[in-house]
Structures are given as C-alpha cells and as structure tokens.
Write an enzyme that holds these catalytic residues in place. Structure first.
Site, PDB file in Angstrom:
ATOM      1  N   LYS A  11       0.822  -1.310  -0.183  1.00 19.24           N
ATOM      2  CA  LYS A  11       0.405   0.435   0.499  1.00 19.24           C
ATOM      3  C   LYS A  11       0.963   1.692   0.113  1.00 19.24           C
ATOM      4  CE  LYS A  11      -2.958  -1.777   3.520  1.00 19.24           C
ATOM      5  NZ  LYS A  11      -4.304  -1.574   4.018  1.00 19.24           N
ATOM      6  N   TYR A  51     -12.844  -1.953  -0.983  1.00 21.90           N
ATOM      7  CA  TYR A  51     -12.931  -2.080   0.067  1.00 21.90           C
ATOM      8  C   TYR A  51     -15.103  -1.622   0.943  1.00 21.90           C
ATOM      9  CZ  TYR A  51      -8.642  -1.686   1.184  1.00 21.90           C
ATOM     10  OH  TYR A  51      -7.267  -1.890   1.887  1.00 21.90           O
ATOM     11  N   ASN A 114      -1.535   0.640   7.433  1.00 24.63           N
ATOM     12  CA  ASN A 114      -0.249  -0.852   7.881  1.00 24.63           C
ATOM     13  C   ASN A 114      -0.099  -1.264   6.433  1.00 24.63           C
ATOM     14  OD1 ASN A 114      -2.441  -1.681   5.769  1.00 24.63           O
ATOM     15  ND2 ASN A 114      -3.990  -2.816   7.746  1.00 24.63           N
ATOM     16  N   HIS A 117      -1.959  -5.186   1.886  1.00 24.94           N
ATOM     17  CA  HIS A 117      -3.247  -5.919   2.142  1.00 24.94           C
ATOM     18  C   HIS A 117      -3.416  -7.277   1.126  1.00 24.94           C
ATOM     19  CE1 HIS A 117      -8.277  -6.864   1.723  1.00 24.94           C
ATOM     20  NE2 HIS A 117      -7.372  -7.395  -0.183  1.00 24.94           N
ATOM     21  N   GLU A 128     -11.120 -10.723  -5.756  1.00 24.10           N
ATOM     22  CA  GLU A 128     -10.152  -9.470  -5.032  1.00 24.10           C
ATOM     23  C   GLU A 128      -9.039  -9.433  -7.216  1.00 24.10           C
ATOM     24  OE1 GLU A 128      -9.880  -8.662  -0.235  1.00 24.10           O
ATOM     25  OE2 GLU A 128      -8.643  -9.549  -1.993  1.00 24.10           O
TER      26      GLU A 128
HETATM   27  P1  CMP Z   1      -6.887  -4.398   4.581  1.00 20.44           P
HETATM   28  O1  CMP Z   1      -6.215  -5.523   5.315  1.00 20.44           O
HETATM   29  O2  CMP Z   1      -6.812  -3.922   3.187  1.00 20.44           O
HETATM   30  O3  CMP Z   1      -8.369  -4.628   4.690  1.00 20.44           O
HETATM   31  C1  CMP Z   1      -9.147  -3.299   5.293  1.00 20.44           C
HETATM   32  C2  CMP Z   1      -8.705  -2.067   5.945  1.00 20.44           C
HETATM   33  O4  CMP Z   1      -8.599  -0.812   6.322  1.00 20.44           O
HETATM   34  C3  CMP Z   1      -7.230  -2.486   6.908  1.00 20.44           C
HETATM   35  O5  CMP Z   1      -5.855  -2.873   5.454  1.00 20.44           O
HETATM   36  C4  CMP Z   1      -6.421  -1.334   7.436  1.00 20.44           C
HETATM   37  O6  CMP Z   1      -5.649  -0.549   5.735  1.00 20.44           O
HETATM   38  C5  CMP Z   1      -8.145  -0.963   7.270  1.00 20.44           C
HETATM   39  N1  CMP Z   1      -8.587  -0.441   9.088  1.00 20.44           N
HETATM   40  C6  CMP Z   1      -8.801  -1.662   9.792  1.00 20.44           C
HETATM   41  N2  CMP Z   1      -9.403  -1.104  10.765  1.00 20.44           N
HETATM   42  C7  CMP Z   1      -9.114  -0.365  10.617  1.00 20.44           C
HETATM   43  C8  CMP Z   1      -9.990   0.267  11.788  1.00 20.44           C
HETATM   44  N3  CMP Z   1     -10.000   0.555  12.754  1.00 20.44           N
HETATM   45  N4  CMP Z   1      -9.508   1.894  11.952  1.00 20.44           N
HETATM   46  C9  CMP Z   1      -8.117   2.497  10.727  1.00 20.44           C
HETATM   47  N5  CMP Z   1      -7.913   1.683   9.563  1.00 20.44           N
HETATM   48  C10 CMP Z   1      -8.463   0.710   9.408  1.00 20.44           C
END
Ligand code: CMP
Length: 138
Positions: A11, A51, A114, A117, A128
């Site tokens: 990401k 998403y 983070n 994904h 996906e």
């Molecule tokens: P990802 O695995 O891409 O799937 C959903 C994404 O939403 C996750 O990684 C994070 O980037 C984001 N995300 C999930 N939970 C939270 C949260 N509680 N607060 C902010 N961002 C979140």
C-alpha cells in the site's frame, strides 16, 4: 496443502518509504511465487469496490483517501496454502498488535497505514484477483 493464489497490495505508505523490495523479499523467502505484478495509482471507484465491505465504517473515508493518495503495488502470490501463509507474514491489521517479524510490525504506521493488504479467504482471493487483474486467466 493446496496451491492457492492471494491478491496482495503493497500500500501507499510502504511504496512511499521505498520498502517495496523488502516486502516482496519476505514473501519470496517464505516460498511464495509472484505470478503477476503491477504498480497502479488507484482511483476512488476501484477503491470503493475493493473496500465495499467497509463502506459506512468510521474509518472508510480515511481509508479511501489513503489508498488513492499515491501509487501502490498489486500482486498475485501463489504457493501452498498461500492465503493463510500471506496473512501470517503480514501480521495483525493493527501494527501495534502484530507479532515481531511480521510486515505490519516492521513497516506499518497505524491501523489504516498498515503497509499491506491480502485476501482473507479463497472466495475473496478470486474476487480480488478478477478486480485487480481482469486480464489474468484464472
Ligand atoms: P486491509 O487488510 O487492507 O483491509 C481493510 C483496511 O482498512 C485495513 O487493511 C486497514 O488499512 C483499514 N482499517 C481496518 N480497521 C481499521 C480501523 N479500526 N481504523 C482505521 N483503519 C482500519
């Protein structure tokens, strides 16, 4: 264990900090094979579809803004039990909770930023892969 495919995104936060190669190395060192890869600047339309399950959550707008702000790297990884293997290598969604040695512990900034994904099950992997790599024959 079956050979599976998982859709993985490196990401924007990770691409911006030039750790794309280090992240790919972690997957490859764990026996996963990169079978498709491209760098894309995601538009809001694709981000909303990818998403869709988070639409309406408090962090949804922040998530859209983040994922569209700069290019990301999309890949298909293949290997034995690839879906669970990739999830293990990635670690907990929240970098603070992630185990040592995982990608999110090493590179993640916060719950939204983070770094990676990955597909969470076979059904979402198929969806996906079709969304991100429509040209890829499954
Ligand atoms: P990802 O695995 O891409 O799937 C959903 C994404 O939403 C996750 O990684 C994070 O980037 C984001 N995300 C999930 N939970 C939270 C949260 N509680 N607060 C902010 N961002 C979140």
């Amino acid at each position: 264990m079956d050979i599976e495919k998982s859709l993985v995104l490196i990401k924007p936060d990770a691409v911006e900090r030039h750790v794309t190669g280090k992240i790919i190395d972690l997957y490859e060192s764990n026996g996963l094979r990169v079978i498709a890869l491209k760098m894309v600047r995601v538009n809001e339309e694709l981000a909303r579809v990818h998403y869709a399950e988070h639409d309406g959550k408090v962090f949804f707008d922040e998530l859209l803004k983040y994922i569209t702000r700069s290019p990301l790297v999309a890949m298909i990884l293949e290997g034995q039990g690839a879906i669970e293997k990739v999830r293990k290598i990635n670690g907990n969604t929240n970098p603070e909770m992630a185990e040592y040695g995982t990608i999110r512990k090493k590179f993640g900034v916060n719950k939204t930023e983070n770094s990676v994904h990955a597909s969470d099950c076979r059904e979402s992997a198929q969806k996906e892969i079709n969304l991100w790599f429509p040209e890829f024959e499954q």
